[in-house]
Design a protein around this motif. Structure first.
Motif, PDB file in Angstrom:
ATOM      1  N   GLY A 244       0.539  -1.042   0.026  1.00 24.21           N
ATOM      2  CA  GLY A 244       0.162  -0.233   0.154  1.00 24.21           C
ATOM      3  C   GLY A 244       0.863   1.147   0.009  1.00 24.21           C
ATOM      4  N   GLY A 245       1.285   2.128  -0.791  1.00 26.43           N
ATOM      5  CA  GLY A 245       1.974   3.150  -0.941  1.00 26.43           C
ATOM      6  C   GLY A 245       3.183   3.106  -1.288  1.00 26.43           C
ATOM      7  N   VAL A 246       3.891   1.302  -1.450  1.00 30.40           N
ATOM      8  CA  VAL A 246       5.804   1.709  -1.268  1.00 30.40           C
ATOM      9  C   VAL A 246       6.316   1.849  -3.180  1.00 30.40           C
ATOM     10  N   GLY A 247       6.853   2.535  -2.589  1.00 30.23           N
ATOM     11  CA  GLY A 247       7.314   3.089  -4.309  1.00 30.23           C
ATOM     12  C   GLY A 247       8.917   2.940  -3.706  1.00 30.23           C
ATOM     13  N   GLU A 248       9.996   3.633  -4.988  1.00 30.62           N
ATOM     14  CA  GLU A 248      11.343   3.882  -4.627  1.00 30.62           C
ATOM     15  C   GLU A 248      11.961   5.240  -3.908  1.00 30.62           C
ATOM     16  N   LYS A 249      10.596   5.529  -3.262  1.00 34.40           N
ATOM     17  CA  LYS A 249      10.946   6.646  -2.353  1.00 34.40           C
ATOM     18  C   LYS A 249      10.725   6.088  -0.988  1.00 34.40           C
ATOM     19  N   ASN A 250      10.181   5.196  -0.681  1.00 37.44           N
ATOM     20  CA  ASN A 250       9.993   4.923   0.818  1.00 37.44           C
ATOM     21  C   ASN A 250      10.361   3.175   0.950  1.00 37.44           C
ATOM     22  N   ILE A 251      10.747   2.462  -0.027  1.00 39.41           N
ATOM     23  CA  ILE A 251      10.692   1.118  -0.219  1.00 39.41           C
ATOM     24  C   ILE A 251      11.793   0.631   1.455  1.00 39.41           C
ATOM     25  N   ALA A 252      13.039   1.683   0.776  1.00 42.92           N
ATOM     26  CA  ALA A 252      13.658   0.929   2.244  1.00 42.92           C
ATOM     27  C   ALA A 252      13.347   1.102   3.503  1.00 42.92           C
TER      28      ALA A 252
END
Length: 273
Positions: free
Chosen positions: A235-243
């Motif tokens: 839910g809303g996980v992308g390259e900006k917060n996956i880490a």
């Protein structure tokens, strides 16, 4: 595969016919304008062969290419070179875009958690699943669900059809016995739900739209009593917060983000030989 060609050709290539160049011999080459993870080269090769072109393929899906490294070249008459040109370019650009973004996201996640996996959903533009799935695997990811038929995933939209918790719990346990070979996945929205389903016997808790902090706390609380339960962040996980989600302790990330990757840029050159 041939449907892709027919869709573009229709009944006639008016330009090639009008210029009367279809019989002349030529060469077509494909190469990336920028570094990328390759996907789709095998399908492009197959299409070119179906169009009676001679093909030399130099790279394979999953290879990491620098700018201008040659992927494939094909020889034949101008008519068939123009038939394959745009269809093959589109396949490479979209597939490489997804593969490259998958690789980039996985790299970011594994910098925080070397064992985390990236899995993609079935939330994808219809009729593109096969190509997209090949691209996900080329980039190092895997699939979460291919469809309703390959996994057991309980949502709140399923639970609304039970009169009470007792009725649901009884059916849950019956289903768990029936599908002995399958892991039972349940989507949860908070730690209270996670504890409830872990105690009930869920194998995987799919944590929907939790913050990284909420996820970390949830994992800590649940594993006090259910250490074997796996956790996914979705839910809303992308390259900006996956880490951040990987660092929080997720065993895997479930996302549709790679499907929305910007297409790669593939340079196509056609020349007379």
């Amino acid at each position: 595969m041939m449907d892709m060609i027919r869709e573009d050709i229709g009944l006639i290539d008016m330009t090639t016919v009008g210029l009367e160049i279809g019989h002349l011999q030529g060469k077509i080459t494909f190469a990336p304008k920028r570094a990328l993870v390759l996907c789709g080269a095998e399908l492009v090769e197959e299409i070119c062969l179906k169009m009676n072109l001679q093909v030399k393929r130099f790279k394979s899906s999953g290879d990491k290419l620098e700018a201008d490294e040659l992927i494939l070249e094909a020889y034949g008459d101008a008519e068939h070179l123009h038939y394959v040109w745009k269809v093959c370019q589109n396949i490479l650009e979209y597939s490489c875009g997804i593969a490259t973004k998958t690789h980039e996201m996985l790299t970011l996640a594994r910098a925080e958690n070397p064992h985390v996996e990236l899995l993609t959903t079935r939330k994808i533009f219809p009729r593109t699943k096969e190509l997209a799935l090949k691209a996900i695997y080329a980039g190092g990811g895997a699939h979460h669900r291919l469809g309703l038929y390959d996994s057991v995933l309980i949502f709140k939209q399923h639970r609304v059809f039970f009169e009470n918790d007792a009725a649901f719990e009884a059916q849950f346990l019956k289903m768990k016995r029936k599908f002995l070979e399958k892991k039972i996945i349940v989507e949860v929205e908070n730690c209270e739900e996670a504890l409830y389903f872990a105690n009930l016997g869920a194998d995987i808790l799919q944590c929907e739209k939790m913050t990284p902090e909420q996820l970390q706390n949830c994992i800590y609380e649940v594993r006090k009593s259910s250490p074997a339960v796996l956790f996914s962040a979705t839910g809303g996980v992308g390259e900006k917060n996956i880490a951040e989600y990987a660092k929080a302790g997720a065993d895997f990330i479930v996302t549709s983000s790679p499907y929305h990757a910007k297409p790669a840029e593939i340079r196509v050159v056609i020349e007379r030989v």
